[in-house]
Design a protein around this motif. Sequence first.
Motif, PDB file in Angstrom:
ATOM      1  N   GLN A   1     -52.611 -55.699 -14.022  1.00 21.59           N
ATOM      2  CA  GLN A   1     -53.579 -56.405 -13.190  1.00 21.59           C
ATOM      3  C   GLN A   1     -53.407 -57.906 -13.327  1.00 21.59           C
ATOM      4  O   GLN A   1     -53.013 -58.395 -14.370  1.00 21.59           O
ATOM      5  CB  GLN A   1     -54.996 -55.997 -13.555  1.00 21.59           C
ATOM      6  N   ARG A   2     -53.685 -58.570 -12.262  1.00 14.77           N
ATOM      7  CA  ARG A   2     -53.650 -60.031 -12.251  1.00 14.77           C
ATOM      8  C   ARG A   2     -54.626 -60.532 -13.303  1.00 14.77           C
ATOM      9  O   ARG A   2     -55.620 -59.893 -13.605  1.00 14.77           O
ATOM     10  CB  ARG A   2     -54.049 -60.517 -10.861  1.00 14.77           C
ATOM     11  N   ALA A   3     -54.334 -61.687 -13.858  1.00 13.91           N
ATOM     12  CA  ALA A   3     -55.190 -62.268 -14.886  1.00 13.91           C
ATOM     13  C   ALA A   3     -56.603 -62.483 -14.359  1.00 13.91           C
ATOM     14  O   ALA A   3     -56.814 -62.776 -13.178  1.00 13.91           O
ATOM     15  CB  ALA A   3     -54.604 -63.590 -15.363  1.00 13.91           C
ATOM     16  N   SER A   4     -57.563 -62.338 -15.240  1.00 17.02           N
ATOM     17  CA  SER A   4     -58.973 -62.530 -14.878  1.00 17.02           C
ATOM     18  C   SER A   4     -59.227 -63.984 -14.496  1.00 17.02           C
ATOM     19  O   SER A   4     -58.460 -64.883 -14.845  1.00 17.02           O
ATOM     20  CB  SER A   4     -59.864 -62.151 -16.064  1.00 17.02           C
ATOM     21  N   GLU A   5     -60.318 -64.198 -13.791  1.00 18.94           N
ATOM     22  CA  GLU A   5     -60.677 -65.567 -13.386  1.00 18.94           C
ATOM     23  C   GLU A   5     -60.872 -66.468 -14.601  1.00 18.94           C
ATOM     24  O   GLU A   5     -60.480 -67.633 -14.580  1.00 18.94           O
ATOM     25  CB  GLU A   5     -61.935 -65.563 -12.508  1.00 18.94           C
ATOM     26  N   ALA A   6     -61.479 -65.940 -15.665  1.00 18.31           N
ATOM     27  CA  ALA A   6     -61.689 -66.736 -16.880  1.00 18.31           C
ATOM     28  C   ALA A   6     -60.346 -67.152 -17.478  1.00 18.31           C
ATOM     29  O   ALA A   6     -60.152 -68.321 -17.841  1.00 18.31           O
ATOM     30  CB  ALA A   6     -62.499 -65.942 -17.896  1.00 18.31           C
ATOM     31  N   ALA A   7     -59.410 -66.214 -17.575  1.00 20.99           N
ATOM     32  CA  ALA A   7     -58.091 -66.538 -18.119  1.00 20.99           C
ATOM     33  C   ALA A   7     -57.372 -67.531 -17.222  1.00 20.99           C
ATOM     34  O   ALA A   7     -56.762 -68.499 -17.703  1.00 20.99           O
ATOM     35  CB  ALA A   7     -57.264 -65.268 -18.284  1.00 20.99           C
ATOM     36  N   LEU A   8     -57.433 -67.320 -15.911  1.00 14.84           N
ATOM     37  CA  LEU A   8     -56.754 -68.220 -14.976  1.00 14.84           C
ATOM     38  C   LEU A   8     -57.283 -69.651 -15.065  1.00 14.84           C
ATOM     39  O   LEU A   8     -56.524 -70.605 -14.917  1.00 14.84           O
ATOM     40  CB  LEU A   8     -56.882 -67.700 -13.545  1.00 14.84           C
ATOM     41  N   ARG A   9     -58.579 -69.782 -15.327  1.00 20.21           N
ATOM     42  CA  ARG A   9     -59.151 -71.131 -15.485  1.00 20.21           C
ATOM     43  C   ARG A   9     -58.489 -71.847 -16.663  1.00 20.21           C
ATOM     44  O   ARG A   9     -58.074 -73.005 -16.545  1.00 20.21           O
ATOM     45  CB  ARG A   9     -60.665 -71.045 -15.677  1.00 20.21           C
ATOM     46  N   TYR A  10     -58.356 -71.161 -17.801  1.00 25.54           N
ATOM     47  CA  TYR A  10     -57.708 -71.767 -18.969  1.00 25.54           C
ATOM     48  C   TYR A  10     -56.230 -72.035 -18.709  1.00 25.54           C
ATOM     49  O   TYR A  10     -55.697 -73.067 -19.133  1.00 25.54           O
ATOM     50  CB  TYR A  10     -57.877 -70.875 -20.207  1.00 25.54           C
ATOM     51  N   ILE A  11     -55.566 -71.127 -18.034  1.00 27.83           N
ATOM     52  CA  ILE A  11     -54.152 -71.310 -17.717  1.00 27.83           C
ATOM     53  C   ILE A  11     -53.963 -72.522 -16.819  1.00 27.83           C
ATOM     54  O   ILE A  11     -53.101 -73.368 -17.069  1.00 27.83           O
ATOM     55  CB  ILE A  11     -53.567 -70.034 -17.085  1.00 27.83           C
ATOM     56  N   ASN A  12     -54.772 -72.641 -15.785  1.00 31.25           N
ATOM     57  CA  ASN A  12     -54.682 -73.801 -14.892  1.00 31.25           C
ATOM     58  C   ASN A  12     -54.975 -75.099 -15.632  1.00 31.25           C
ATOM     59  O   ASN A  12     -54.283 -76.101 -15.434  1.00 31.25           O
ATOM     60  CB  ASN A  12     -55.618 -73.634 -13.699  1.00 31.25           C
ATOM     61  N   GLU A  13     -55.991 -75.079 -16.501  1.00 32.95           N
ATOM     62  CA  GLU A  13     -56.313 -76.273 -17.299  1.00 32.95           C
ATOM     63  C   GLU A  13     -55.172 -76.607 -18.252  1.00 32.95           C
ATOM     64  O   GLU A  13     -54.829 -77.773 -18.440  1.00 32.95           O
ATOM     65  CB  GLU A  13     -57.615 -76.069 -18.076  1.00 32.95           C
ATOM     66  N   GLY A  14     -54.572 -75.570 -18.859  1.00 29.19           N
ATOM     67  CA  GLY A  14     -53.446 -75.788 -19.762  1.00 29.19           C
ATOM     68  C   GLY A  14     -52.231 -76.356 -19.048  1.00 29.19           C
ATOM     69  O   GLY A  14     -51.581 -77.277 -19.545  1.00 29.19           O
ATOM     70  N   ASN A  15     -51.943 -75.829 -17.877  1.00 27.22           N
ATOM     71  CA  ASN A  15     -50.821 -76.353 -17.091  1.00 27.22           C
ATOM     72  C   ASN A  15     -51.081 -77.794 -16.665  1.00 27.22           C
ATOM     73  O   ASN A  15     -50.180 -78.634 -16.698  1.00 27.22           O
ATOM     74  CB  ASN A  15     -50.550 -75.457 -15.887  1.00 27.22           C
ATOM     75  N   GLN A  16     -52.311 -78.093 -16.294  1.00 22.53           N
ATOM     76  CA  GLN A  16     -52.661 -79.462 -15.925  1.00 22.53           C
ATOM     77  C   GLN A  16     -52.588 -80.388 -17.140  1.00 22.53           C
ATOM     78  O   GLN A  16     -52.208 -81.551 -17.016  1.00 22.53           O
ATOM     79  CB  GLN A  16     -54.047 -79.524 -15.280  1.00 22.53           C
ATOM     80  N   ALA A  17     -52.925 -79.879 -18.329  1.00 21.56           N
ATOM     81  CA  ALA A  17     -52.811 -80.685 -19.554  1.00 21.56           C
ATOM     82  C   ALA A  17     -51.352 -81.070 -19.802  1.00 21.56           C
ATOM     83  O   ALA A  17     -51.065 -82.189 -20.243  1.00 21.56           O
ATOM     84  CB  ALA A  17     -53.376 -79.919 -20.750  1.00 21.56           C
ATOM     85  N   TRP A  18     -50.419 -80.160 -19.502  1.00 27.72           N
ATOM     86  CA  TRP A  18     -49.003 -80.488 -19.653  1.00 27.72           C
ATOM     87  C   TRP A  18     -48.613 -81.587 -18.661  1.00 27.72           C
ATOM     88  O   TRP A  18     -47.953 -82.557 -19.036  1.00 27.72           O
ATOM     89  CB  TRP A  18     -48.125 -79.246 -19.444  1.00 27.72           C
ATOM     90  N   VAL A  19     -49.040 -81.453 -17.414  1.00 31.14           N
ATOM     91  CA  VAL A  19     -48.716 -82.446 -16.388  1.00 31.14           C
ATOM     92  C   VAL A  19     -49.258 -83.818 -16.781  1.00 31.14           C
ATOM     93  O   VAL A  19     -48.519 -84.807 -16.833  1.00 31.14           O
ATOM     94  CB  VAL A  19     -49.261 -82.018 -15.003  1.00 31.14           C
ATOM     95  N   SER A  20     -50.543 -83.888 -17.079  1.00 28.39           N
ATOM     96  CA  SER A  20     -51.133 -85.189 -17.411  1.00 28.39           C
ATOM     97  C   SER A  20     -50.632 -85.697 -18.759  1.00 28.39           C
ATOM     98  O   SER A  20     -50.432 -86.903 -18.932  1.00 28.39           O
ATOM     99  CB  SER A  20     -52.658 -85.136 -17.366  1.00 28.39           C
ATOM    100  N   GLY A  21     -50.383 -84.797 -19.706  1.00 33.85           N
ATOM    101  CA  GLY A  21     -49.833 -85.208 -20.994  1.00 33.85           C
ATOM    102  C   GLY A  21     -48.448 -85.825 -20.855  1.00 33.85           C
ATOM    103  O   GLY A  21     -48.126 -86.814 -21.520  1.00 33.85           O
ATOM    104  N   MET A  22     -47.613 -85.255 -20.000  1.00 32.05           N
ATOM    105  CA  MET A  22     -46.282 -85.809 -19.764  1.00 32.05           C
ATOM    106  C   MET A  22     -46.379 -87.171 -19.071  1.00 32.05           C
ATOM    107  O   MET A  22     -45.651 -88.097 -19.408  1.00 32.05           O
ATOM    108  CB  MET A  22     -45.441 -84.845 -18.929  1.00 32.05           C
ATOM    109  N   LYS A  23     -47.285 -87.299 -18.124  1.00 36.88           N
ATOM    110  CA  LYS A  23     -47.436 -88.562 -17.399  1.00 36.88           C
ATOM    111  C   LYS A  23     -48.054 -89.655 -18.268  1.00 36.88           C
ATOM    112  O   LYS A  23     -47.724 -90.834 -18.126  1.00 36.88           O
ATOM    113  CB  LYS A  23     -48.310 -88.368 -16.155  1.00 36.88           C
ATOM    114  N   ASN A  24     -48.971 -89.278 -19.165  1.00 40.59           N
ATOM    115  CA  ASN A  24     -49.678 -90.251 -19.997  1.00 40.59           C
ATOM    116  C   ASN A  24     -49.083 -90.405 -21.388  1.00 40.59           C
ATOM    117  O   ASN A  24     -49.587 -91.191 -22.187  1.00 40.59           O
ATOM    118  CB  ASN A  24     -51.156 -89.867 -20.114  1.00 40.59           C
ATOM    119  N   GLY A  25     -48.067 -89.634 -21.696  1.00 42.76           N
ATOM    120  CA  GLY A  25     -47.458 -89.708 -23.018  1.00 42.76           C
ATOM    121  C   GLY A  25     -48.384 -89.189 -24.108  1.00 42.76           C
ATOM    122  O   GLY A  25     -48.386 -89.706 -25.221  1.00 42.76           O
ATOM    123  N   ASP A  26     -49.162 -88.166 -23.801  1.00 42.08           N
ATOM    124  CA  ASP A  26     -50.179 -87.645 -24.723  1.00 42.08           C
ATOM    125  C   ASP A  26     -49.759 -86.281 -25.280  1.00 42.08           C
ATOM    126  O   ASP A  26     -50.121 -85.235 -24.743  1.00 42.08           O
ATOM    127  CB  ASP A  26     -51.513 -87.541 -23.979  1.00 42.08           C
TER     128      ASP A  26
END
Length: 152
Positions: free
Chosen positions: A27-52
């Motif tokens: 089954q596709r990941a639950s909405e709760a899991a997807l929220r964390y996954i999306n936030e985690g992926n965005q943390a990588w994007v912003s972390g790479m851009k901000n050097g964090d």
Amino acid sequence: MRGIFVAFFALMAFTAIMMGGSASAQQRASEAALRYINEGNQAWVSGMKNGDAAKIAATYAANALDCGATGECLKGRAAIEAAMKTRIVKMGRAASASVMSLGSVERGNFVYEWGSASAVFADGKKIEGPYLTVWQKQKDGSWKIFRNMALP
């Protein structure tokens, strides 16, 4: 050699999950899991851009493994953060970065997510490629990266 074995094992486990079992078990990941996954992926994007590096490392479980496309693996959040800091010092902040999650499957306390990520730096150097990430549900209900593998 151990890193290659770990990467191979993770890929084989992913293949078995995707091809085996009943449709209801896949089954596709639950909405709760997807929220964390999306936030985690965005943390990588912003972390790479901000050097964090700390922001990126915070998405990993304490006992995580992070494996490169050539099979080398880092064990533990602290080692992963140190490697990210080294990469940022060497390459600088990314001028652009993106993550495209292409799919996910949830099984018990794990979500297997795959996609493609890229970062482009001011000097034109680029890191990019497909990935497979295993997210693990934590005791507090959050989801953290348990295993991450850049694919060749």
